[in-house]
Design an enzyme around this catalytic site. Structure first.
Site, PDB file in Angstrom:
ATOM      1  N   TYR A 123     -11.449  30.971  -1.155  1.00 32.34           N
ATOM      2  CA  TYR A 123     -10.620  29.813  -0.872  1.00 32.34           C
ATOM      3  C   TYR A 123      -9.620  30.409  -0.968  1.00 32.34           C
ATOM      4  CZ  TYR A 123      -7.967  25.633  -0.006  1.00 32.34           C
ATOM      5  OH  TYR A 123      -6.156  24.819  -0.298  1.00 32.34           O
ATOM      6  N   ASP A 130     -20.570  41.899  -9.130  1.00 33.45           N
ATOM      7  CA  ASP A 130     -19.858  41.222 -10.231  1.00 33.45           C
ATOM      8  C   ASP A 130     -19.162  41.963 -11.077  1.00 33.45           C
ATOM      9  OD1 ASP A 130     -19.729  39.516 -12.221  1.00 33.45           O
ATOM     10  OD2 ASP A 130     -21.901  39.062 -11.909  1.00 33.45           O
ATOM     11  N   THR A 180      -4.645  28.000 -14.421  1.00 34.83           N
ATOM     12  CA  THR A 180      -4.137  26.752 -13.622  1.00 34.83           C
ATOM     13  C   THR A 180      -3.486  25.748 -15.186  1.00 34.83           C
ATOM     14  OG1 THR A 180      -6.236  24.992 -13.341  1.00 34.83           O
ATOM     15  CG2 THR A 180      -6.465  26.252 -15.477  1.00 34.83           C
ATOM     16  N   SER A 225     -12.099  19.922 -19.192  1.00 38.99           N
ATOM     17  CA  SER A 225     -13.164  20.295 -18.750  1.00 38.99           C
ATOM     18  C   SER A 225     -13.736  21.577 -19.249  1.00 38.99           C
ATOM     19  CB  SER A 225     -13.310  20.476 -17.185  1.00 38.99           C
ATOM     20  OG  SER A 225     -13.124  21.102 -16.576  1.00 38.99           O
ATOM     21  N   TYR A 241     -14.445  24.346 -17.683  1.00 36.95           N
ATOM     22  CA  TYR A 241     -14.236  25.416 -15.823  1.00 36.95           C
ATOM     23  C   TYR A 241     -12.523  25.808 -16.879  1.00 36.95           C
ATOM     24  CZ  TYR A 241     -10.430  26.390 -13.043  1.00 36.95           C
ATOM     25  OH  TYR A 241      -9.252  26.597 -12.782  1.00 36.95           O
ATOM     26  N   HIS A 242     -11.210  24.451 -17.639  1.00 35.30           N
ATOM     27  CA  HIS A 242     -10.675  24.849 -17.985  1.00 35.30           C
ATOM     28  C   HIS A 242     -10.712  25.387 -18.875  1.00 35.30           C
ATOM     29  CE1 HIS A 242      -9.762  21.267 -15.052  1.00 35.30           C
ATOM     30  NE2 HIS A 242      -8.432  21.616 -14.076  1.00 35.30           N
ATOM     31  N   LYS A 282      -9.633  28.883 -18.701  1.00 34.87           N
ATOM     32  CA  LYS A 282      -9.334  29.582 -18.817  1.00 34.87           C
ATOM     33  C   LYS A 282      -8.457  29.726 -19.916  1.00 34.87           C
ATOM     34  CE  LYS A 282      -9.529  29.626 -13.943  1.00 34.87           C
ATOM     35  NZ  LYS A 282      -8.963  31.008 -12.903  1.00 34.87           N
ATOM     36  N   ARG A 299     -10.029  16.466   0.322  1.00 36.37           N
ATOM     37  CA  ARG A 299     -11.020  15.532  -0.216  1.00 36.37           C
ATOM     38  C   ARG A 299     -10.752  14.073   0.531  1.00 36.37           C
ATOM     39  NH1 ARG A 299     -15.416  15.102  -2.584  1.00 36.37           N
ATOM     40  NH2 ARG A 299     -14.936  12.630  -4.136  1.00 36.37           N
ATOM     41  N   GLU A 349     -10.667  10.955 -18.840  1.00 40.43           N
ATOM     42  CA  GLU A 349      -9.019  11.705 -18.492  1.00 40.43           C
ATOM     43  C   GLU A 349      -8.211  10.458 -18.683  1.00 40.43           C
ATOM     44  OE1 GLU A 349      -9.297  13.641 -14.602  1.00 40.43           O
ATOM     45  OE2 GLU A 349      -9.619  11.662 -14.064  1.00 40.43           O
TER      46      GLU A 349
HETATM   47  P1  NAD Z   1     -13.488  29.905  -4.869  1.00 38.02           P
HETATM   48  O1  NAD Z   1     -14.990  29.293  -5.386  1.00 38.02           O
HETATM   49  O2  NAD Z   1     -13.345  29.495  -3.615  1.00 38.02           O
HETATM   50  O3  NAD Z   1     -13.498  31.269  -4.975  1.00 38.02           O
HETATM   51  C1  NAD Z   1     -13.726  32.294  -5.851  1.00 38.02           C
HETATM   52  C2  NAD Z   1     -14.494  34.089  -5.453  1.00 38.02           C
HETATM   53  O4  NAD Z   1     -14.354  34.387  -6.879  1.00 38.02           O
HETATM   54  C3  NAD Z   1     -15.607  33.248  -4.648  1.00 38.02           C
HETATM   55  O5  NAD Z   1     -15.565  34.033  -3.524  1.00 38.02           O
HETATM   56  C4  NAD Z   1     -16.532  33.849  -5.805  1.00 38.02           C
HETATM   57  O6  NAD Z   1     -18.046  34.552  -4.830  1.00 38.02           O
HETATM   58  C5  NAD Z   1     -16.114  34.960  -6.576  1.00 38.02           C
HETATM   59  N1  NAD Z   1     -16.811  35.070  -7.569  1.00 38.02           N
HETATM   60  C6  NAD Z   1     -16.690  34.360  -8.923  1.00 38.02           C
HETATM   61  N2  NAD Z   1     -17.069  34.619 -10.026  1.00 38.02           N
HETATM   62  C7  NAD Z   1     -17.167  36.371  -9.306  1.00 38.02           C
HETATM   63  C8  NAD Z   1     -17.252  37.050  -9.995  1.00 38.02           C
HETATM   64  N3  NAD Z   1     -18.208  37.167 -11.376  1.00 38.02           N
HETATM   65  N4  NAD Z   1     -17.589  38.823  -9.380  1.00 38.02           N
HETATM   66  C9  NAD Z   1     -16.847  38.777  -8.194  1.00 38.02           C
HETATM   67  N5  NAD Z   1     -16.596  37.889  -7.811  1.00 38.02           N
HETATM   68  C10 NAD Z   1     -17.154  36.509  -8.251  1.00 38.02           C
HETATM   69  O7  NAD Z   1     -12.326  29.588  -5.716  1.00 38.02           O
HETATM   70  P2  NAD Z   1     -10.235  29.480  -5.019  1.00 38.02           P
HETATM   71  O8  NAD Z   1     -10.306  27.896  -5.341  1.00 38.02           O
HETATM   72  O9  NAD Z   1     -10.267  30.390  -5.019  1.00 38.02           O
HETATM   73  O10 NAD Z   1     -10.231  29.759  -6.770  1.00 38.02           O
HETATM   74  C11 NAD Z   1      -9.200  30.802  -6.674  1.00 38.02           C
HETATM   75  C12 NAD Z   1      -8.785  31.400  -8.040  1.00 38.02           C
HETATM   76  O11 NAD Z   1      -8.105  30.782  -8.371  1.00 38.02           O
HETATM   77  C13 NAD Z   1      -9.943  30.385  -8.969  1.00 38.02           C
HETATM   78  O12 NAD Z   1     -10.065  31.628 -10.437  1.00 38.02           O
HETATM   79  C14 NAD Z   1      -9.305  29.523  -9.757  1.00 38.02           C
HETATM   80  O13 NAD Z   1      -9.484  28.644 -11.064  1.00 38.02           O
HETATM   81  C15 NAD Z   1      -7.981  29.250  -9.227  1.00 38.02           C
HETATM   82  N6  NAD Z   1      -7.649  27.791  -8.804  1.00 38.02           N
HETATM   83  C16 NAD Z   1      -7.794  27.558  -7.944  1.00 38.02           C
HETATM   84  C17 NAD Z   1      -7.472  26.408  -7.281  1.00 38.02           C
HETATM   85  C18 NAD Z   1      -7.653  25.190  -6.529  1.00 38.02           C
HETATM   86  O14 NAD Z   1      -6.926  24.120  -6.218  1.00 38.02           O
HETATM   87  N7  NAD Z   1      -8.250  26.121  -5.622  1.00 38.02           N
HETATM   88  C19 NAD Z   1      -6.270  25.623  -8.510  1.00 38.02           C
HETATM   89  C20 NAD Z   1      -5.273  26.306  -9.312  1.00 38.02           C
HETATM   90  C21 NAD Z   1      -5.807  27.695 -10.103  1.00 38.02           C
HETATM   91  N1  USQ Z   2      -9.835  12.889  -8.537  1.00 39.93           N
HETATM   92  C1  USQ Z   2      -9.473  11.673  -7.670  1.00 39.93           C
HETATM   93  N2  USQ Z   2     -10.673  11.769  -6.674  1.00 39.93           N
HETATM   94  C2  USQ Z   2     -11.525  12.840  -6.000  1.00 39.93           C
HETATM   95  C3  USQ Z   2     -11.652  13.483  -6.023  1.00 39.93           C
HETATM   96  C4  USQ Z   2     -10.469  14.431  -7.232  1.00 39.93           C
HETATM   97  O1  USQ Z   2      -9.071  10.909  -7.885  1.00 39.93           O
HETATM   98  O2  USQ Z   2     -12.064  12.326  -5.805  1.00 39.93           O
HETATM   99  C5  USQ Z   2      -8.857  13.007  -9.562  1.00 39.93           C
HETATM  100  C6  USQ Z   2      -9.267  13.813 -10.343  1.00 39.93           C
HETATM  101  O3  USQ Z   2     -10.048  12.582 -11.875  1.00 39.93           O
HETATM  102  C7  USQ Z   2      -7.990  14.638 -11.591  1.00 39.93           C
HETATM  103  C8  USQ Z   2      -7.338  14.872  -9.891  1.00 39.93           C
HETATM  104  O4  USQ Z   2      -8.060  14.237  -8.884  1.00 39.93           O
HETATM  105  O5  USQ Z   2      -7.506  13.767 -12.203  1.00 39.93           O
HETATM  106  C9  USQ Z   2      -7.937  16.779  -9.886  1.00 39.93           C
HETATM  107  O6  USQ Z   2      -8.900  16.361  -9.460  1.00 39.93           O
HETATM  108  P1  USQ Z   2      -9.525  17.539  -8.371  1.00 39.93           P
HETATM  109  O7  USQ Z   2     -11.427  17.415  -8.559  1.00 39.93           O
HETATM  110  O8  USQ Z   2      -8.326  18.072  -7.485  1.00 39.93           O
HETATM  111  O9  USQ Z   2      -8.920  19.335  -9.699  1.00 39.93           O
HETATM  112  P2  USQ Z   2      -9.305  20.048 -10.474  1.00 39.93           P
HETATM  113  O10 USQ Z   2     -10.630  19.854 -11.172  1.00 39.93           O
HETATM  114  O11 USQ Z   2      -8.171  19.737 -12.145  1.00 39.93           O
HETATM  115  O12 USQ Z   2      -9.201  21.370 -10.365  1.00 39.93           O
HETATM  116  C10 USQ Z   2      -8.453  21.658  -9.574  1.00 39.93           C
HETATM  117  C11 USQ Z   2      -9.372  23.264  -8.634  1.00 39.93           C
HETATM  118  C12 USQ Z   2      -9.160  24.309 -10.078  1.00 39.93           C
HETATM  119  C13 USQ Z   2      -8.080  24.568 -10.380  1.00 39.93           C
HETATM  120  C14 USQ Z   2      -7.602  22.554 -10.181  1.00 39.93           C
HETATM  121  C15 USQ Z   2      -5.107  22.517 -11.297  1.00 39.93           C
HETATM  122  O13 USQ Z   2     -10.840  22.859  -8.591  1.00 39.93           O
HETATM  123  O14 USQ Z   2     -10.185  25.549  -9.768  1.00 39.93           O
HETATM  124  O15 USQ Z   2      -7.790  25.280 -11.552  1.00 39.93           O
HETATM  125  O16 USQ Z   2      -7.399  21.764  -9.820  1.00 39.93           O
HETATM  126  S1  USQ Z   2      -5.349  22.368 -11.951  1.00 39.93           S
HETATM  127  O17 USQ Z   2      -5.747  20.534 -11.954  1.00 39.93           O
HETATM  128  O18 USQ Z   2      -3.969  21.622 -12.382  1.00 39.93           O
HETATM  129  O19 USQ Z   2      -5.290  22.259 -13.657  1.00 39.93           O
END
Ligand code: NAD
Ligand code: USQ
Length: 383
Positions: free
Chosen positions: A11, A74, A144, A179, A181-182, A185, A241, A328
Site C-alpha cells: 500500500y 525475501d 510506527t 501488539s 506487531y507494534h 517495530k 474501514r 487498549e
Molecule cells: P503492506 O502489507 O501493504 O505492504 C508491505 C509489503 O512488504 C508487501 O508488499 C509485502 O509483500 C512486503 N514484505 C513483507 N515482508 C517482506 C519480506 N520479508 N521481504 C520482502 N518483502 C516483504 O503494508 P503497508 O500498509 O504498505 O505498510 C508498509 C510499512 O509501513 C510497514 O512497515 C508498516 O508497518 C508501515 N506503516 C503502515 C501504516 C499504514 O497505515 N498502512 C501506518 C504506519 C506504518
Molecule cells: N479501530 C476501531 N475500529 C476498527 C478498526 C480499528 O475502533 O474497525 C481502532 C483500534 O482499536 C485502534 C485504532 O482504531 O484503537 C487504530 O487501529 P487500526 O487498525 O486503524 O491501526 P493499527 O492497528 O494501530 O495499525 C495501523 C497499521 C500499522 C501502523 C499503525 C500506525 O496497520 O501498520 O503501524 O496503524 S499507529 O496506529 O500509529 O501505530
C-alpha cells in the site's frame, strides 16, 4: 539518486515507488509478494482490484517511459538481499517490507512469531548488508507511532530529555506498544539505533501514524496502477474501514468507547514525507526519528466525520460501538509532536478536505467487491 523501495508492492510502497519515479529518482522495488499470499490465506481481498507487480511496472513504463527495476525475494534471505543491493547500488533504501497488521500478529503464537521473525530478522539483514557493502547508504525505515503507546505525557520525536537524581540525559523515548506487531517495530528501532552507534550507519526512523486514502497523482493515472485498499478486520485500518462500511450501509465499527486517539495522515503525505527524508539524509552515525502524521483524531471523531460526509452524499450511516477486541486504553491523553517533517517543508493534506474525494467516493465506486463477512473483527487480543 537511486532509491530501493523494499515492500514496493504494498500500500505505502507502491504509491511511494511511483511518486519517486515520477519525480526523477531511479527506483527499484524489492518485494517477496508475501502480502498477496497472506490475503489468500485469510480469504480476503483489497477493495480495489490490483494488477500483478509485473503488469503494474510495465504499464508505468508504457505511460511515462520510466523504468522501475524489480527484485522478487525475501529480505530474510541474506544472499538474495545482498545480491539485489549489489546489483542496484542504492543511495537510499526505503524499508516498508514488513508484516504490518496488529490483529494478524495477535491471531496466535505462530502469527506472533512469524511477524517478529519476518520484521526483526529482515531489518537486521538489511543493517548487515549496509554495514558490509553500503556504509554510506541512508536507511529510511518505516516505524510506527504505536511504538510509544499512549503515555500520560507529551510524546516527543524519538528522544526525551530526563533529569534524574540531579543528572540529565537525552534518551530514547519510553515505548509501550499495544501488539506483537507494534513490538516488532520497537525491536527494529533498537537494532537500527545500535547499528548507527557502533557502525556509523545513517538512518531515519519514520514513526508513521495510520495512513488513509487510496489516490495519489501517479496511482490515479490508470486503472492498472490502482493501489490496494484494505477493509477487512485484519489488514483494514480504522478510517479506510469506516468509509467502506459507510459505502455499503454497514454500521461503523468503533471498538469500545471510541476515545482511542491516534496520529493519521493521507497517503499523499506519506509519499512526500519519504521524499523529504530521502532528500535530507541523516548524518553518519545518526539515528534520526520523525513522527510522521499530520492530524490527531479519536476513532469516535473519525466515525462522526465519516457519518457527516456520508450523509452529504445521501448515505445512511449508523455508528456502532462494538466490544473492543483489543486490550487498549479507550479514553486517554494523547499529544504527540510532529514538527520535524513540517520543518523540512511538508504541506499536509487535511482530512476534512479529502475525505470524500480520496476515500468515500472510491469506496462507493468499488462497493460491489466488498465481502461483508470480512468486516467484523475476528481476532481478540486475549485469544
Ligand atoms: P503492506 O502489507 O501493504 O505492504 C508491505 C509489503 O512488504 C508487501 O508488499 C509485502 O509483500 C512486503 N514484505 C513483507 N515482508 C517482506 C519480506 N520479508 N521481504 C520482502 N518483502 C516483504 O503494508 P503497508 O500498509 O504498505 O505498510 C508498509 C510499512 O509501513 C510497514 O512497515 C508498516 O508497518 C508501515 N506503516 C503502515 C501504516 C499504514 O497505515 N498502512 C501506518 C504506519 C506504518
Ligand atoms: N479501530 C476501531 N475500529 C476498527 C478498526 C480499528 O475502533 O474497525 C481502532 C483500534 O482499536 C485502534 C485504532 O482504531 O484503537 C487504530 O487501529 P487500526 O487498525 O486503524 O491501526 P493499527 O492497528 O494501530 O495499525 C495501523 C497499521 C500499522 C501502523 C499503525 C500506525 O496497520 O501498520 O503501524 O496503524 S499507529 O496506529 O500509529 O501505530
Amino acid at each position: 539518486m537511486k532509491v530501493l523501495v523494499i515492500g514496493g508492492d504494498g500500500y505505502c510502497g507502491w504509491a511511494t515507488a511511483l511518486y519517486l519515479s515520477n519525480r526523477g529518482y531511479e527506483v527499484a522495488i524489492l518485494d517477496n509478494l508475501i502480502r498477496r499470499h497472506w490475503d489468500n490465506e485469510l480469504c480476503i481481498e483489497t477493495l480495489t482490484p490490483i494488477a500483478s507487480i509485473q503488469q503494474r511496472i510495465q504499464r508505468w513504463k508504457d505511460l511515462t517511459g520510466k523504468t522501475i527495476d524489480l527484485f522478487i525475494g525475501d529480505i530474510n534471505n541474506y544472499e538474495f538481499l545482498k545480491n539485489a543491493m549489489l546489483r542496484f547500488e542504492p543511495d537510499s533504501v526505503v524499508h516498508f517490507g514488513e508484516q504490518r497488521s496488529a490483529p494478524f500478529s495477535m491471531i496466535d503464537r505462530e502469527h506472533a512469531v512469524l511477524t517478529q521473525v519476518n520484521n526483526v530478522v529482515g531489518t537486521l539483514n538489511l543493517l548487515y548488508v549496509m554495514h558490509d557493502h553500503f556504509p554510506d547508504c541512508h536507511l529510511v525505515k518505516l516505524g510506527t507511532m504505536g511504538e510509544y503507546g499512549t503515555p500520560n505525557i507529551d510524546i516527543e520525536e524519538g528522544y526525551i530529555t530526563i533529569e534524574h537524581n540531579g543528572r540529565k540525559d537525552t534518551l530514547p523515548y519510553p515505548k509501550q506498544p499495544g501488539s506483537f506487531y507494534h513490538l516488532s517495530k520497537v525491536h527494529d528501532s533498537h537494532n537500527i539505533h545500535f547499528a548507527c552507534r557502533i557502525w556509523g550507519l545513517r538512518a531515519t526512523d519514520l514513526n508513521q501514524g495510520v495512513v488513509y486514502g487510496v489516490l495519489t497523482d501517479e496511482t490515479g493515472m490508470d486503472e492498472m496502477l490502482i493501489n490496494r485498499l484494505d477493509y477487512d478486520g485484519v489488514f483494514g485500518t480504522a478510517l479506510n474501514r469506516f468509509c467502506i462500511q459507510a459505502a455499503i450501509g454497514h454500521p461503523l465499527t468503533v471498538y469500545g468507547k471510541g476515545g482511542q486517539t491516534r496520529g493519521f495522515l493521507d497517503i499523499r503525505d506519506t509519499v512526500r514525507c519519504i521524499e523529504l527524508a530521502v532528500n535530507n539524509p541523516a548524518d553518519r552515525g545518526e539515528f534520526r526519528v520523525f513522527n510522521q502524521f499530520t492530524e490527531l483524531f479519536s476513532v469516535g471523531d473519525l466515525a462522526n466525520m465519516v457519518q457527516k460526509a456520508g450523509t452529504s452524499v445521501g448515505l445512511k450511516v449508523e455508528i456502532n460501538h462494538l466490544e473492543n477486541p483489543r486490550v487498549e486504553k479507550e479514553e486517554h491523553y494523547f499529544n504527540a509532536k510532529n514538527t520535524n517533517l513540517l520543518d523540512l517543508g511538508l504541506q499536509p493534506h487535511f482530512l476534512s478536505d479529502s475525505l470524500l474525494d480520496s476515500l468515500l467516493n472510491f469506496s462507493i465506486k468499488y462497493k460491489q467487491r466488498v465481502d461483508e463477512n470480512q468486516i467484523l473483527p475476528k481476532v481478540k487480543w486475549k485469544g
